[in-house]
Design a protein around this motif. Sequence first.
Motif, short mmCIF file in Angstrom:
data_model
loop_
_atom_site.label_atom_id
_atom_site.label_comp_id
_atom_site.label_asym_id
_atom_site.label_seq_id
_atom_site.Cartn_x
_atom_site.Cartn_y
_atom_site.Cartn_z
N VAL A 69 50.25 -66.75 -28.15
CA VAL A 69 50.53 -66.32 -29.39
C VAL A 69 51.70 -67.03 -29.81
O VAL A 69 51.33 -67.00 -31.52
CB VAL A 69 51.13 -64.77 -28.52
CG1 VAL A 69 51.65 -63.62 -29.71
CG2 VAL A 69 49.98 -63.54 -27.92
N VAL A 70 52.70 -67.84 -29.15
CA VAL A 70 53.82 -68.45 -30.31
C VAL A 70 52.75 -69.68 -30.83
O VAL A 70 53.08 -69.46 -32.25
CB VAL A 70 54.48 -68.66 -29.68
CG1 VAL A 70 55.57 -69.81 -29.73
CG2 VAL A 70 55.31 -67.69 -28.81
N PHE A 130 48.63 -60.90 -40.48
CA PHE A 130 48.92 -62.48 -40.53
C PHE A 130 46.89 -62.93 -39.77
O PHE A 130 46.26 -62.38 -38.81
CB PHE A 130 50.06 -62.32 -38.76
CG PHE A 130 51.08 -62.60 -39.97
CD1 PHE A 130 51.44 -64.05 -40.40
CD2 PHE A 130 52.28 -61.25 -40.00
CE1 PHE A 130 53.20 -63.32 -41.04
CE2 PHE A 130 53.08 -60.88 -40.64
CZ PHE A 130 54.06 -62.17 -40.54
N ASP A 131 47.71 -64.12 -40.88
CA ASP A 131 46.30 -64.49 -39.78
C ASP A 131 46.15 -65.26 -38.47
O ASP A 131 46.18 -66.64 -38.83
CB ASP A 131 45.29 -65.07 -41.13
CG ASP A 131 43.76 -65.97 -41.14
OD1 ASP A 131 43.00 -65.53 -39.59
OD2 ASP A 131 43.80 -66.78 -41.16
N LEU A 132 46.45 -64.40 -37.75
CA LEU A 132 46.62 -65.31 -35.89
C LEU A 132 44.58 -65.72 -35.75
O LEU A 132 44.22 -65.01 -35.91
CB LEU A 132 47.12 -65.05 -35.13
CG LEU A 132 48.40 -64.08 -36.34
CD1 LEU A 132 49.03 -62.99 -34.55
CD2 LEU A 132 49.45 -64.93 -36.01
N GLU A 133 45.28 -67.02 -35.54
CA GLU A 133 43.63 -67.78 -35.14
C GLU A 133 42.90 -66.90 -34.57
O GLU A 133 44.20 -66.74 -33.06
CB GLU A 133 43.83 -69.27 -34.63
CG GLU A 133 42.58 -69.66 -34.01
CD GLU A 133 43.51 -71.56 -33.33
OE1 GLU A 133 42.70 -72.77 -33.66
OE2 GLU A 133 44.42 -70.99 -32.52
N GLY A 134 41.99 -66.92 -34.11
CA GLY A 134 40.90 -66.22 -32.88
C GLY A 134 40.98 -64.57 -33.07
O GLY A 134 39.86 -64.16 -33.26
N ASP A 135 42.10 -64.16 -33.65
CA ASP A 135 41.81 -62.60 -34.64
C ASP A 135 40.52 -62.34 -35.08
O ASP A 135 39.91 -60.66 -35.20
CB ASP A 135 42.71 -62.51 -35.51
CG ASP A 135 44.36 -61.78 -34.94
OD1 ASP A 135 45.13 -61.86 -35.15
OD2 ASP A 135 43.83 -61.85 -32.99
#
Length: 180
Positions: A69-70, A130-135
Motif C-alpha cells: 500500500v505504501v 488517489f490513483d493508486l496503482e492497481g485500483d
Amino acid sequence: MPKLCKAGQQLREQIDDDYPERDRTSDGWIGDTRHSARKSDHNPDKNGIVRALDIDADLKAHKEEAHSVVEKIRKCAKKGDKRIKYIIFDGRIASPILNWKWRKYKGINPHRHHFHISFTTLGDNDGKWFDLEGDKQNGRIEKDGGNVGENISRDGSSDISSGGLGSRRYCKCGSSISLA
Ligand SMILES: [Zn+2]
C-alpha cells in the motif's frame, strides 16, 4: 475545530475500503501536546487544518500488504500527485527529495507499526480519488462506485461516516520533520 485535510480523509477512505477489517490502533492524525511543542504536520495550522495521517500497518492481511500500500502511495506521488508531501514507513522516508526514492529515516520513531503520510496545502480542499496503482486495473472503481454509502454503513464505523471530523485520534508517531 481541527480537521484532517480533504486529501487525508480521501486516502484513509480508500484504505478503509480496501481493508475494512484493518487494525486502527496506531491510526492517528492530530498531534498530541508533545507535537504542539514543535513543528509537525500533525499540528493544526491557524485554520485548523491537519496535514498528516498515520495508518496502522496491521491491515489484517498479509504482513507485506502494508509495504504494498505504501508503495502505491509513493508511486502515486511520483507520478505527479502533488497533494502528497512525504511518506515515512519502516525506517525509510520518500519525498520529492531524490524524486521519491526511499532514503533512511533518522527520526526518533522508525515507524514500524504505522505509516505516516504528510500532505501539502494542495490537499486542503482537494479530496479527489488517489490513483493508486492497481485500483483501475481490477475495475473496483466501476464495480463499487455506486455502493460507497452502503460500504460505509456496513462497516459501522462512525469515524468513517463522519470523515473522522468528530473524533480525535492522536498521532503516536512522534514524527516532527523539517523539509526545507
Ligand atoms: Zn505521523
